[in-house]
Design an enzyme around this catalytic site. Structure first.
Site, PDB file in Angstrom:
ATOM      1  N   HIS A 356       0.789  -1.232   0.000  1.00  0.00           N
ATOM      2  CA  HIS A 356       0.000   0.000   0.000  1.00  0.00           C
ATOM      3  C   HIS A 356       0.816   1.274   0.000  1.00  0.00           C
ATOM      4  O   HIS A 356       0.245   2.367  -0.034  1.00  0.00           O
ATOM      5  CB  HIS A 356      -0.930   0.041   1.214  1.00  0.00           C
ATOM      6  CG  HIS A 356      -2.129  -0.839   1.074  1.00  0.00           C
ATOM      7  ND1 HIS A 356      -3.298  -0.400   0.524  1.00  0.00           N
ATOM      8  CD2 HIS A 356      -2.323  -2.137   1.381  1.00  0.00           C
ATOM      9  CE1 HIS A 356      -4.179  -1.382   0.518  1.00  0.00           C
ATOM     10  NE2 HIS A 356      -3.609  -2.464   1.033  1.00  0.00           N
ATOM     11  N   LYS A 544      -8.831  14.032   4.218  1.00  0.00           N
ATOM     12  CA  LYS A 544      -7.989  12.830   4.230  1.00  0.00           C
ATOM     13  C   LYS A 544      -7.140  12.891   5.484  1.00  0.00           C
ATOM     14  O   LYS A 544      -7.141  13.905   6.164  1.00  0.00           O
ATOM     15  CB  LYS A 544      -7.104  12.780   2.984  1.00  0.00           C
ATOM     16  CG  LYS A 544      -6.369  14.097   2.691  1.00  0.00           C
ATOM     17  CD  LYS A 544      -5.522  14.038   1.432  1.00  0.00           C
ATOM     18  CE  LYS A 544      -6.303  14.110   0.164  1.00  0.00           C
ATOM     19  NZ  LYS A 544      -6.278  12.875  -0.601  1.00  0.00           N
ATOM     20  N   ARG A 545      -6.431  11.817   5.798  1.00  0.00           N
ATOM     21  CA  ARG A 545      -5.541  11.892   6.948  1.00  0.00           C
ATOM     22  C   ARG A 545      -4.544  13.038   6.771  1.00  0.00           C
ATOM     23  O   ARG A 545      -4.165  13.380   5.646  1.00  0.00           O
ATOM     24  CB  ARG A 545      -4.792  10.567   7.125  1.00  0.00           C
ATOM     25  CG  ARG A 545      -5.641   9.451   7.682  1.00  0.00           C
ATOM     26  CD  ARG A 545      -6.220   9.799   9.049  1.00  0.00           C
ATOM     27  NE  ARG A 545      -5.178   9.894  10.056  1.00  0.00           N
ATOM     28  CZ  ARG A 545      -4.870   8.919  10.905  1.00  0.00           C
ATOM     29  NH1 ARG A 545      -5.541   7.774  10.895  1.00  0.00           N
ATOM     30  NH2 ARG A 545      -3.911   9.077  11.788  1.00  0.00           N
ATOM     31  N   LYS A 550       0.842  14.430   1.970  1.00  0.00           N
ATOM     32  CA  LYS A 550      -0.435  14.804   1.347  1.00  0.00           C
ATOM     33  C   LYS A 550      -0.546  16.314   1.131  1.00  0.00           C
ATOM     34  O   LYS A 550      -1.426  16.786   0.429  1.00  0.00           O
ATOM     35  CB  LYS A 550      -1.607  14.294   2.186  1.00  0.00           C
ATOM     36  CG  LYS A 550      -1.745  12.757   2.176  1.00  0.00           C
ATOM     37  CD  LYS A 550      -2.883  12.311   3.086  1.00  0.00           C
ATOM     38  CE  LYS A 550      -3.029  10.797   3.181  1.00  0.00           C
ATOM     39  NZ  LYS A 550      -3.768  10.218   2.036  1.00  0.00           N
ATOM     40  N   THR A 652      -8.269   6.967  -2.591  1.00  0.00           N
ATOM     41  CA  THR A 652      -9.623   6.557  -2.967  1.00  0.00           C
ATOM     42  C   THR A 652     -10.592   7.715  -2.761  1.00  0.00           C
ATOM     43  O   THR A 652     -11.655   7.754  -3.369  1.00  0.00           O
ATOM     44  CB  THR A 652     -10.095   5.349  -2.141  1.00  0.00           C
ATOM     45  OG1 THR A 652      -9.849   5.606  -0.756  1.00  0.00           O
ATOM     46  CG2 THR A 652      -9.383   4.087  -2.563  1.00  0.00           C
ATOM     47  N   LYS A 656     -14.100   9.083  -4.846  1.00  0.00           N
ATOM     48  CA  LYS A 656     -15.405   9.454  -4.276  1.00  0.00           C
ATOM     49  C   LYS A 656     -15.812  10.843  -4.758  1.00  0.00           C
ATOM     50  O   LYS A 656     -16.980  11.088  -5.073  1.00  0.00           O
ATOM     51  CB  LYS A 656     -15.353   9.417  -2.746  1.00  0.00           C
ATOM     52  CG  LYS A 656     -14.984   8.061  -2.161  1.00  0.00           C
ATOM     53  CD  LYS A 656     -14.669   8.171  -0.654  1.00  0.00           C
ATOM     54  CE  LYS A 656     -13.879   6.981  -0.157  1.00  0.00           C
ATOM     55  NZ  LYS A 656     -13.245   7.230   1.153  1.00  0.00           N
TER      56      LYS A 656
END
Ligand code: PLP
Length: 821
Positions: A356, A544-545, A550, A652, A656
């Protein structure tokens, strides 16, 4: 399913009476939630029984998804939809004067996961059941799930998530499914009557694993698979000796220790945690699951294990469950008395492993000094696996010690779980095309050279049942009106929406639905934060986290710059924008928590500055989780997917957003690459370094952030503002640390490891393009519809169909009726 309303009414009222001794008028909302859930579960019960019976009678191959995390969210709404009884329940409750939405909102999320990896597992279960595939989940029943986040003074605070405190109507405790899991102790060598030696563990600490079953209900079919989660219990009469000799407290302290194993989810996303308890959790749930699988197999096939790999497939979700490999070997060797080669062959054909992440801090390695005393027999087996493996390498690469040392499963005093996973599996997959290429060509290059046939890609997906049908009922209804309802189980059907791309009437309706969803979120924002936002502004969302890769900080730096520009020039042409964030940080991740504080500090300043006339608003929504996500995605105009290229394996959340008609503002990273491939570059806003460029810089020691700092207009000012007190960090110094991490690097790391300053100008340019594009609302909505129409590939149904065919070798099974009536 045909349900009589009067009967349904009776059932619900009876359940209230039975469980709580209350009438409808007296019942609390959560009690009504429990009663309705129990009634709904009852409607799934026959299918559940029939599914199990069918699998056993037909002796089909079954797949077990081993995952330390299942981020399920809420059950009730989703299960009613999949059972196709939501309309009749809604009408019935209406007649009783009850609003089903209020009841659904009472349910606590089953937040048994951190983020993307755990949510993927949940989407996969939904797709498996909907595709009538015999596939189940095995995991841990944490007493406390992902912590509840509150924002106090702008800072994240963590509170325990006691998710079952109002009851847990969707789980069934199975005291008939209890297994012993053994830790520590010593290994004794014994000989059987033929003189063959085998091993036995003695003086172990034994913990009981108790099964809790959750039904996984397929959409519109007869399949109900099982998610089986293990709870740790101290065995009956545990340490009775201690109880007698010493004190009651000490005896119960032992019990508490045993039960600690399933007490709490580790809240680290993409960061390994070297704690012994974490390894205990991993071994605990994999050992119990394997014993259960062996029991099930033997009940049909007896002691003949030659068919095992034809009847059982196990998917390892990341390295967390990889200790299952030596544990299955132990069961085969020590309990079932198979020979090594036979056992090893079966193992390799049973297991497959999903990688992952390429972030090195996430690669699990356990110190031998921790691993061996806790799991002595597993360690011994890993040593033997490695001895044989290294011998193979020596044959294949004679004298190439560098390669052999690098690939050794045990090395540097550690057990390398990813290496063990690759050696013990027949397939290894990445989660998006770009990610798999990076694995094959860079991170796992040597492994791909050794086992090219093992590597393959399986791009992630999401279930449209939860993320469109349930989350966005108005858009779902419009789509069904236009193209029928086949999209619910075949998302490629959405392509038919392209015929409406130039239909003004339809574009208007899409746009109205988006506005309506934005109004609903605006109300939620007002109710929870007090902030007033304009539903006609651009809803630009990053949820998101919180992680440095990120790059939420890049988003904030841009907002700070936009604000500076507006202050300097009140007539600056800016489209009104609402920047919305949602993110949990790992509790011990200092800089991530600093970024949350910064978002809130910027929000405080910007939202309350009358000079800018409400043109930009900044909102941080606390406690981001699945149920909140369902409220957020439908209302987004812009999907922020701005990770440093090469660092986000798939993502992901990006899917969405796309499915709900948001346009991607992103880097060429993870599945963004494939989103752009599906929708076309002109229907997204792409910026920044490519993965290749990032890799090149990294290979040559990074870059000098001062080049950008000194040359990009406005950038120096915002970076300086991190350190000069413009924004208040309550004297924690954390904003200055963020500044230092960008300009100088902290704790010996390179400056700006994630290339924020390098990508800043490009990001701002994309933001400007985006706001200009929003001015033409018709064209914007056309792009949104184009995104929806091309989201078909990102259904987890597609992903699961690929796994089923290319990795698991399982097939759809028609469930038979075994109930005598
Ligand atoms: C989808 C989802 C994620 C994953 O989001 P990414 O943007 O892919 O990191 C995390 N948490 C929740 C609650 C989700 O629903």
């Amino acid at each position: 399913m045909k349900i009589d309303k009067a009967e349904l009414k009776d059932n619900i009222l009876r359940e209230l009476r039975r469980q709580y001794g209350k009438t409808l008028e007296e019942a609390h909302e959560f009690e009504l939630y429990n009663a309705i859930s129990k009634v709904a579960l009852d409607y799934a019960m026959e299918k559940w029984y029939n599914t199990k019976k069918t699998y056993a009678k037909k002796q089909v191959k079954q797949m077990y998804y081993f995952s330390a995390e299942f981020l399920m969210g809420r059950f009730l709404g989703n299960n009613l939809i999949n059972l196709q009884i939501n309309d009749v329940i809604k009408e019935t409750l209406n007649e009783l004067g009850v609003d089903i939405n209020k009841i659904e909102d009472r349910e606590m999320d089953a937040g048994l996961g951190n983020g993307g990896l755990g949510r993927l597992a949940a989407c996969f279960l939904d797709s498996l059941a909907t595709l009538s595939l015999p596939g189940h989940g095995y995991g841990l029943r944490y007493k406390y799930g992902m912590f509840e986040q509150k924002i106090e003074n702008g800072f994240q605070m963590e509170y325990p998530d006691d998710w079952t405190k109002y009851g847990d109507p969707w789980s069934i405790k199975r005291m008939d499914r209890v297994f012993e899991v053994k830790f520590g102790g010593q290994i004794e060598v014994h000989r059987d009557e033929f003189g063959k030696e085998y091993f036995k563990r003695v003086n172990t600490e034994t913990v009981h694993a108790v099964a809790y079953d959750v039904p996984v209900i397929g959409y519109g079919n007869d399949t109900v698979n099982t998610l089986r989660l293990w709870e740790a219990r101290s065995p009956e009469g545990f340490d009775l000796k201690l109880f007698n000799d010493q004190t009651y407290l000490q005896a119960s302290a032992k019990a508490v220790q045993a039960e600690d194993i399933s007490r709490v989810l580790y809240p680290n996303d993409t960061e390994k945690d070297g704690k012994q308890l974490r390894l205990k959790q991993q071994f605990f749930f994999t050992s119990a699951s394997l014993q259960d699988i062996i029991r099930r197999y033997k009940s049909v096939f007896g002691n003949d294990f030659s068919k095992f790999a034809d009847k059982v497939a196990i998917q390892l979700n990341d390295t967390h469950p990889v200790v299952a490999i030596p544990e299955l070997m132990r069961i085969f060797l020590d309990k079932e008395k198979l020979g090594w080669d036979e056992a090893w062959n079966i193992c390799k054909n049973v297991f497959a492993y999903t990688n992952h992440t390429i972030l090195s801090e996430a690669l699990e390695k356990w110190d031998i000094s921790l691993f061996q005393p806790l799991l002595p027999r597993a360690y011994q087996i890993i040593e033997e696996i490695n001895r044989r493996f290294v011998a193979e390498l020596q044959e294949k690469y004679p004298g190439d010690w560098e390669r052999i040392n690098k690939m050794s499963i045990i090395g540097n005093g550690q057990v390398r779980m990813a290496w063990l996973a690759i050696v013990g599996s027949h397939k290894v997959n990445g989660v998006a095309a770009l990610h798999t290429e990076i694995l094959k060509n860079i991170e796992l290059k040597e492994w791909n050279e050794l086992y090219p046939e093992k590597f393959l890609n399986k791009t992630n997906g999401i279930t449209q049942r939860r993320w469109l049908l349930k989350a966005n009922p108005e858009l779902a209804a419009l789509i069904t009106e236009l193209i029928g309802d086949k999209w619910i189980t075949n998302l490629y059907e959405l392509k038919k929406l392209e015929q409406y791309l130039d239909d003004d009437n339809i574009l208007n309706r899409v746009s109205e639905i988006k506005l309506h969803n934005k109004e609903k979120l605006a109300k939620y924002i007002k109710d929870t934060t007090g902030i007033e936002v304009n539903p006609n502004s651009i809803f630009d969302i990053q949820v998101k986290r919180l992680h440095e890769y990120k790059r939420q900080l890049l988003n904030v730096l841009h907002i700070m710059d936009l604000y500076n520009r507006l202050k300097e020039n009140p007539y600056l042409d800016v489209e009104p924008r609402t920047f919305i964030f949602g993110a949990k940080s790992a509790a011990g991740y200092r800089r991530a928590k600093g970024i949350i504080k910064l978002i809130n500090a910027v929000a405080e300043k910007v939202n309350n500055d009358s000079d800018i006339n409400g043109k930009i608003k900044v909102v941080f929504l606390e406690n981001y989780r699945v149920s909140l996500a369902e409220k957020i995605f439908p209302s987004a105009d812009v999907s922020e997917q701005i990770s440093t290229a090469s660092k986000e394996a798939s993502g992901t959340g990006n899917m969405k957003f796309m499915l709900n008609g948001a346009l991607t503002l992103g880097t060429m990273d993870g599945a963004n690459v494939e989103i752009v491939e599906e929708v076309g570059l002109e229907n997204a806003f792409i910026f920044g370094l490519s993965a290749q460029e990032v890799e090149n810089y990294q290979a040559h020691g990074g870059y000098n952030p001062f080049d950008e700092y000194n040359s990009v207009e406005g950038l120096k000012k915002v970076v300086d503002q991190l350190g000069d007190g413009t924004y208040d960090d309550n004297h924690t110094g954390i904003f200055r640390e963020l500044q230092n991490s960008l300009l100088y690097g902290v704790d010996g790391s390179r400056p700006d490891v994630y290339f924020l300053l390098k990508d800043f100008a490009s990001y701002r340019e994309a933001q400007d393009r985006l706001q200009n594009a929003f001015k033409d609302r018709r064209e914007w909505t056309r792009k949104a519809l184009k995104n929806i129409a091309n989201a078909g590939k990102f259904s987890s149904d597609r992903t699961i169909a690929e796994y089923a065919k290319e990795i698991w070798n399982i097939e759809p099974v028609q469930v038979q009726d075994y109930i005598e009536s």
